[in-house]
Design a protein around this motif. Structure first.
Motif, PDB file in Angstrom:
ATOM      1  N   VAL A  33     175.122 131.493  37.375  1.00 47.38           N
ATOM      2  CA  VAL A  33     176.506 131.297  37.804  1.00 47.38           C
ATOM      3  C   VAL A  33     176.928 132.463  38.702  1.00 47.38           C
ATOM      4  CG1 VAL A  33     178.910 131.153  37.038  1.00 47.38           C
ATOM      5  CG2 VAL A  33     177.110 129.996  35.740  1.00 47.38           C
ATOM      6  N   GLU A  34     177.682 132.150  39.738  1.00 43.53           N
ATOM      7  CA  GLU A  34     178.257 133.168  40.606  1.00 43.53           C
ATOM      8  C   GLU A  34     179.663 133.484  40.100  1.00 43.53           C
ATOM      9  OE1 GLU A  34     179.817 133.631  45.228  1.00 43.53           O
ATOM     10  OE2 GLU A  34     178.301 132.120  44.732  1.00 43.53           O
ATOM     11  N   TRP A  35     179.875 134.699  39.624  1.00 39.42           N
ATOM     12  CA  TRP A  35     181.168 135.076  39.051  1.00 39.42           C
ATOM     13  C   TRP A  35     182.045 135.707  40.130  1.00 39.42           C
ATOM     14  CZ3 TRP A  35     181.830 132.984  34.477  1.00 39.42           C
ATOM     15  CH2 TRP A  35     180.692 132.677  33.730  1.00 39.42           C
ATOM     16  N   VAL A  36     183.283 135.275  40.200  1.00 39.20           N
ATOM     17  CA  VAL A  36     184.197 135.738  41.249  1.00 39.20           C
ATOM     18  C   VAL A  36     185.454 136.328  40.636  1.00 39.20           C
ATOM     19  CG1 VAL A  36     183.319 134.102  42.950  1.00 39.20           C
ATOM     20  CG2 VAL A  36     185.206 133.422  41.454  1.00 39.20           C
ATOM     21  N   GLU A  37     186.280 136.968  41.491  1.00 38.99           N
ATOM     22  CA  GLU A  37     187.367 137.792  40.958  1.00 38.99           C
ATOM     23  C   GLU A  37     188.694 137.079  40.736  1.00 38.99           C
ATOM     24  OE1 GLU A  37     187.038 138.813  45.442  1.00 38.99           O
ATOM     25  OE2 GLU A  37     185.707 138.285  43.779  1.00 38.99           O
ATOM     26  N   ASP A  38     188.842 135.853  41.229  1.00 34.44           N
ATOM     27  CA  ASP A  38     190.087 135.136  40.954  1.00 34.44           C
ATOM     28  C   ASP A  38     189.870 133.637  41.099  1.00 34.44           C
ATOM     29  OD1 ASP A  38     190.560 134.281  43.723  1.00 34.44           O
ATOM     30  OD2 ASP A  38     191.216 136.332  44.124  1.00 34.44           O
ATOM     31  N   ALA A  39     190.890 132.863  40.738  1.00 35.31           N
ATOM     32  CA  ALA A  39     190.788 131.406  40.739  1.00 35.31           C
ATOM     33  C   ALA A  39     190.549 130.854  42.130  1.00 35.31           C
ATOM     34  CB  ALA A  39     192.057 130.807  40.137  1.00 35.31           C
ATOM     35  N   TYR A  40     191.169 131.446  43.111  1.00 37.08           N
ATOM     36  CA  TYR A  40     191.042 130.913  44.474  1.00 37.08           C
ATOM     37  C   TYR A  40     189.650 131.134  45.039  1.00 37.08           C
ATOM     38  CZ  TYR A  40     196.039 130.435  43.976  1.00 37.08           C
ATOM     39  OH  TYR A  40     197.279 130.069  43.508  1.00 37.08           O
ATOM     40  N   GLU A  88     197.488 131.266  33.885  1.00 36.46           N
ATOM     41  CA  GLU A  88     197.472 131.442  35.335  1.00 36.46           C
ATOM     42  C   GLU A  88     196.929 130.224  36.069  1.00 36.46           C
ATOM     43  OE1 GLU A  88     193.999 133.990  36.998  1.00 36.46           O
ATOM     44  OE2 GLU A  88     194.581 134.935  35.100  1.00 36.46           O
ATOM     45  N   PHE A  89     196.264 129.322  35.357  1.00 38.55           N
ATOM     46  CA  PHE A  89     195.782 128.093  35.992  1.00 38.55           C
ATOM     47  C   PHE A  89     196.858 126.999  36.001  1.00 38.55           C
ATOM     48  CE2 PHE A  89     191.405 129.388  34.156  1.00 38.55           C
ATOM     49  CZ  PHE A  89     191.262 130.338  35.164  1.00 38.55           C
ATOM     50  N   ARG A  90     197.968 127.221  35.310  1.00 34.69           N
ATOM     51  CA  ARG A  90     199.020 126.223  35.227  1.00 34.69           C
ATOM     52  C   ARG A  90     199.930 126.228  36.448  1.00 34.69           C
ATOM     53  NH1 ARG A  90     199.517 124.216  30.008  1.00 34.69           N
ATOM     54  NH2 ARG A  90     198.380 125.378  28.401  1.00 34.69           N
ATOM     55  N   ALA A  91     199.856 127.281  37.237  1.00 33.73           N
ATOM     56  CA  ALA A  91     200.759 127.404  38.382  1.00 33.73           C
ATOM     57  C   ALA A  91     199.995 127.790  39.642  1.00 33.73           C
ATOM     58  CB  ALA A  91     201.851 128.424  38.072  1.00 33.73           C
ATOM     59  N   LEU A  92     198.840 127.179  39.855  1.00 33.11           N
ATOM     60  CA  LEU A  92     198.087 127.430  41.082  1.00 33.11           C
ATOM     61  C   LEU A  92     198.880 126.908  42.289  1.00 33.11           C
ATOM     62  CD1 LEU A  92     194.531 126.312  39.909  1.00 33.11           C
ATOM     63  CD2 LEU A  92     195.312 128.664  40.254  1.00 33.11           C
ATOM     64  N   GLN A  93     198.720 127.556  43.402  1.00 28.66           N
ATOM     65  CA  GLN A  93     199.339 127.075  44.642  1.00 28.66           C
ATOM     66  C   GLN A  93     198.515 125.885  45.134  1.00 28.66           C
ATOM     67  OE1 GLN A  93     199.932 130.378  47.423  1.00 28.66           O
ATOM     68  NE2 GLN A  93     200.018 131.785  45.681  1.00 28.66           N
ATOM     69  N   LEU A  94     198.940 124.694  44.747  1.00 29.68           N
ATOM     70  CA  LEU A  94     198.128 123.501  44.992  1.00 29.68           C
ATOM     71  C   LEU A  94     197.839 123.261  46.478  1.00 29.68           C
ATOM     72  CD1 LEU A  94     199.594 121.080  42.306  1.00 29.68           C
ATOM     73  CD2 LEU A  94     197.482 122.421  42.208  1.00 29.68           C
ATOM     74  N   PRO A  95     198.808 123.424  47.385  1.00 30.73           N
ATOM     75  CA  PRO A  95     198.478 123.261  48.815  1.00 30.73           C
ATOM     76  C   PRO A  95     197.390 124.228  49.274  1.00 30.73           C
ATOM     77  CG  PRO A  95     200.843 123.208  48.494  1.00 30.73           C
ATOM     78  CD  PRO A  95     200.251 123.644  47.184  1.00 30.73           C
TER      79      PRO A  95
END
Length: 456
Positions: free
Chosen positions: A367-374, A391-398
């Motif tokens: 797995v490639e681990w990254v520093e944030d959801a985006y 923090e996954f409940r309010a992602l900037q969907l656009p």
């Protein structure tokens, strides 16, 4: 009053810290010298909100101490709690009690004066009797009683659960032992917490029965969710409709990828094995174990299907890998079944978890681990939410839709509203609800098309 807690894992460390907060002088014992040295420095080996501050406060006050020397901890203690691990035994699924029995022998060798030996670890029926036999054989002269005091701590809310529990269960047989336990839990009497005194066997069984019942509720709503997808119903509506019935209750009616963690998987299996040994099978619990194991593997298929049925050369972005939010615990997490299946299917997997990546990278090679959801969803062909971190409940969907190769999201925790996902232009697959299609319509799993306005 002074007590000792043998084992500084999740249960032992939280229990020790909370007892010291009650004002009890507490010594936590562990054979791991490195862990003890870290704890003395205030370094907490597990992630649990509020625990670091609680340990620091009581250590500074002199009420909480850490040592590898069991003799000094046990000698003169009013009660000694056994809080060591009881993992599933390889081969047959029974609880491995080797650490419990080893602790019992160590305690026996160092007893001085009357002591209550308390099992805090989750143990099968009959364990307290065996501990009593072991201690009596080791020290025929010892003055002691054995009690069962199971824990009911939720990871992520353990301190609150200890300080303000629904109930405290204590199995014991002597008036002296009851009085010691009453004194230890006296602060909870003051807030009118129900204290259930019962037999050793009933106390041990209560813990397993409670976890098995909660696991059954989870599995039940997961199967209802599958039916909802077939008939065009929304599992949220169904769960609310039945949960408002006081006989059923709303808790643990959240559809998802199946239960995991340190308790439910091993405790349900251990209960099944205990029941088999006593020729009194618990068929409902056995079915729950089987269904839950299959469900985790089925979740990988959902992600593969959302990615077009073939993930060869495609990128999957994973959000959350721990078995639940507010913990770094990876034990029996659904991700441990889902992610290897995606890798086996040829996918490149990028993943992010707020606190669990250090533990997860040991268990999930490739797995490639990254520093944030985006970063996890950037250039992904499909993304999946495995753990419902806030923090996954309010992602900037656009923004998510823009940086993905295709805006396809598989939400195994039902974090988002169907209409919001349609408006953001996603193809959205959740649990127990119709899928949002790219043209903003909904589809049940049997292909029935439903207009979004009628379902949102």
């Amino acid at each position: 009053m002074r007590i000792a807690v043998i084992g500084t894992g999740y249960v032992g460390l939280v229990s020790g810290a909370c007892f010291s907060e009650f004002g009890t002088e507490t010594t936590c014992v562990d054979l791991d010298q490195t862990k003890i040295e870290r704890l003395k420095k205030g370094e907490i080996p597990i992630y649990e909100p509020g625990l670091e501050d609680l340990v620091a406060k009581n250590a500074k006050a002199g009420r909480l101490n850490f040592t590898t020397e069991i003799a000094s901890a046990v000698a003169g203690a009013s009660a000694v709690f056994i809080a060591v691990g009881t993992p599933s035994r390889r081969g047959d699924g029974h609880a491995d009690l080797s650490y419990v029995y080893a602790a019992a022998k160590d305690i026996a060798r160092n007893l001085t004066g009357y002591t209550v030996i308390v099992t805090k670890s989750t143990v099968p029926v009959g364990t307290a009797r065996e501990i009593e036999r072991i201690v009596r054989a080791e020290r025929p002269d010892a003055d002691f009683d054995v009690c069962s005091n199971p824990e009911f701590l939720r990871e992520g809310a353990a301190i609150t659960d200890f300080m303000r529990p629904d109930r405290v269960v204590i199995g014991c047989e002597s008036d002296r032992a009851r009085e010691v336990m009453r004194q230890l839990y006296r602060p909870l009497y003051l807030i009118e917490t129900p204290i259930v005194f019962t037999t050793l066997e009933a106390s041990e069984l209560i813990k397993y029965a409670a976890n098995a019942f909660l696991a059954t509720k989870i599995t039940f709503i997961n199967e209802i969710a599958d039916l909802c997808e077939k008939v065009g119903a929304d599992v949220h509506d169904v769960a609310r409709g039945i949960g408002l019935d006081g006989r059923i209750g709303r808790k643990f009616l959240h559809a998802g990828p199946g239960y995991g963690g340190s308790c439910f998987p091993k405790d349900t299996i251990a209960l099944v094995r205990t029941a088999e040994e006593h020729n009194s099978p618990v068929r409902i619990v056995a079915a729950v174990v089987e269904i839950n194991d299959k469900r985790k593997r089925q979740m990988a298929e959902r992600i593969i299907d959302a990615g077009g049925g073939d993930l060869t050369g495609k990128t999957v972005g994973i959000l959350g890998v721990t078995f639940k939010p507010n913990t770094d615990d990876m034990r029996d997490a659904p991700s441990l079944d889902i992610i290897p299946a995606l890798l086996k299917a040829g996918a490149r997997v990028k993943a992010y978890d707020p606190v669990g990546m250090h533990e997860a990278e040991k268990l999930l090679p490739g797995v490639e681990w990254v520093e944030d959801a985006y970063k996890a969803v950037e250039n992904a062909d499909v993304a999946a939410i495995l753990t419902e971190w806030n923090e996954f409940r309010a992602l900037q969907l656009p923004r998510v839709a823009e940086i993905m190769n295709r805006p396809v999201l598989v939400d195994l925790r039902n974090v988002y509203n169907l209409a919001d996902m349609a408006q953001a232009g996603f193809e959205y697959h959740s649990i127990g609800r119709p899928a949002v299609l790219p043209d903003a319509r909904l589809a049940t799993s049997d292909g029935k098309i439903v207009e979004l306005k009628a379902r949102a």
